[in-house]
Scaffold this motif. Sequence first.
Motif, PDB file in Angstrom:
ATOM      1  N   ALA A  49      34.773  36.084  44.031  1.00 10.28           N
ATOM      2  CA  ALA A  49      36.220  36.114  43.828  1.00 10.28           C
ATOM      3  C   ALA A  49      36.766  37.494  44.148  1.00 10.28           C
ATOM      4  O   ALA A  49      36.020  38.477  44.190  1.00 10.28           O
ATOM      5  N   ALA A  50      38.073  37.554  44.356  1.00 10.79           N
ATOM      6  CA  ALA A  50      38.740  38.833  44.625  1.00 10.79           C
ATOM      7  C   ALA A  50      40.157  38.782  44.093  1.00 10.79           C
ATOM      8  O   ALA A  50      40.791  37.719  44.071  1.00 10.79           O
ATOM      9  N   LYS A 107      35.366  32.812  47.268  1.00  9.07           N
ATOM     10  CA  LYS A 107      35.813  31.444  47.039  1.00  9.07           C
ATOM     11  C   LYS A 107      37.177  31.379  46.359  1.00  9.07           C
ATOM     12  O   LYS A 107      37.962  30.471  46.619  1.00  9.07           O
ATOM     13  N   ILE A 108      37.429  32.320  45.458  1.00  6.53           N
ATOM     14  CA  ILE A 108      38.654  32.277  44.664  1.00  6.53           C
ATOM     15  C   ILE A 108      39.436  33.580  44.811  1.00  6.53           C
ATOM     16  O   ILE A 108      38.883  34.660  44.636  1.00  6.53           O
ATOM     17  N   ILE A 109      40.719  33.458  45.134  1.00  2.91           N
ATOM     18  CA  ILE A 109      41.615  34.612  45.168  1.00  2.91           C
ATOM     19  C   ILE A 109      42.470  34.570  43.911  1.00  2.91           C
ATOM     20  O   ILE A 109      43.203  33.604  43.680  1.00  2.91           O
ATOM     21  N   CYS A 110      42.376  35.606  43.090  1.00  6.61           N
ATOM     22  CA  CYS A 110      43.169  35.690  41.867  1.00  6.61           C
ATOM     23  C   CYS A 110      44.393  36.578  42.103  1.00  6.61           C
ATOM     24  O   CYS A 110      44.295  37.612  42.770  1.00  6.61           O
ATOM     25  N   ASN A 111      45.523  36.169  41.552  1.00  8.27           N
ATOM     26  CA  ASN A 111      46.754  36.935  41.733  1.00  8.27           C
ATOM     27  C   ASN A 111      47.749  36.554  40.648  1.00  8.27           C
ATOM     28  O   ASN A 111      47.554  35.581  39.923  1.00  8.27           O
ATOM     29  N   GLN A 112      48.822  37.326  40.576  1.00 10.13           N
ATOM     30  CA  GLN A 112      49.909  36.963  39.677  1.00 10.13           C
ATOM     31  C   GLN A 112      50.977  36.173  40.430  1.00 10.13           C
ATOM     32  O   GLN A 112      51.277  35.042  40.071  1.00 10.13           O
ATOM     33  N   ALA A 113      51.540  36.766  41.475  1.00  7.39           N
ATOM     34  CA  ALA A 113      52.624  36.094  42.187  1.00  7.39           C
ATOM     35  C   ALA A 113      52.632  36.371  43.681  1.00  7.39           C
ATOM     36  O   ALA A 113      53.564  35.979  44.377  1.00  7.39           O
TER      37      ALA A 113
END
Length: 498
Positions: free
Chosen positions: A278-279, A303-309
Amino acid sequence: MITPRPYQQEVIDKLRESYKNKKKHPLIVMPTGGGKACVLGFIAENAAKKGNETLIIAHRQELIAQLSLTLCNFGLEHNLITAKSTATNIKADQFKNFGRVFYNKDSKLHVGSVQTLASRVGKLSINPRLIIIDEQHHLKKGNQWGSIFEAYPNALGLGLTATPQRSDGVGLGVDSGGYNDDLILGAKMSWLIEQGYLAPYKVYTTAKQWDISAVKTKRNGEYDEKELEELIDKPSVTGDAIAHYKKLCNGMSGVCYCTSISHSKHVTQQFIENGIPAAHVDGTMSDAERKKVFTDYADGVIKIICNQALISEGTDLESLTQRQGVTLDVCIDLAPSKSLVVVMQRWGRVLRKKPNKTAIILDHSGNVLRHSLPCADREWSLEGNDKKKRESDEKDVNIKTCQQCFHIHEPAPMCPICGFVYPIQQRSIEEVSGELVELTEQDKAEIKRKQDEEKKQKKREQGQCQTLQDLLELGRRRGYKGDGWARNIWLSRQKKVS
């Protein structure tokens, strides 16, 4: 040669008819993934052929890059009005993807960032005949977008958006203090899914909703981010989200929405610690850092992109990375929102089509129950009929999911289908380990039925108002702030009579 799909051509034809009818600033509404960028490309191409100077505006670097690459696909040279570093990166991408640079400072076709344009209003030697605004719902009199539009009063306008509504409740139409004078509705999301233009999807939600009733609401009508972060940024919550990902869609690639940048970074770390690449990505990172995250995703490194907006309006990874078939396939939602616009933009990210794809929405936040299904038929209006509602209208949709048979129904001590008796318990954020369940077709039909009933009831109430005073009183009962809603409805009625 690029040719529009039939439903895209229909929108283009409606736009031409709108201008023929002397409309100055029509708004095109098309669902995410429906091809707004392509429609924009066809319109820009036609303007270029006629020699009309055209200005295309967006608000984020990724969107500006995407718009530029779209024009490149149409073979259109264009000027870039943005930060020097952003322009340099875009030109490098042009050469990498097309073997040549399409930047031309003398072109009559301009792509610019709203920030740069607003700071240079009155200093640029351009006189656009047409101003195209991507993600039009940001345009408001008095803000940066509005200052640009006001600087060229003789220009025609064109807006594009998937969500023609503002979170602050201000209408987009000229009668509501906005700019748009015509609404052009494209194909509905449900139709695009049925016809295979968008991916089908499954939604998993939970009967055990987080208790966020004490979270304050900000002036823009959204939940306070800091208070949400304090409630939700906990290992137990993230652990539950990771467990459901592994159970329901392990190995699939997608995006995780968090309440804050700090929350996103914490979630990213827990994904990594659980063996899931993830990043994190946010707007404070450099262009190169953000681009590396998207490239790594396209290459399968993460596999997963984490973000707020950041991954929201208009983000199209296939266009951004110029890689065929690169899509977001999973949406993990850990951020409750009062804004229909916000959640629809999130859901739309995962509905872009690729072969054999079924998108997955893991709704830990309860946003599906709060705002109904992604493809629910919604009535859009320039007058802002769906704008800021009273407190009781903005709270969670008043339905319940049975923990035993998963039937969704109106609140009751027990399930009307299987007779399951709900235990009395104190809900808290620590109790989120309840099982996510897939919404069945029966569940979806029940949500839609309730939504339709609520709409009909509101229309009946509005129709029973015979005077402006009646409308003002109805607005007060609904908790609308000020008298703008009532006066807009009354003004619209008077115009129809005249």
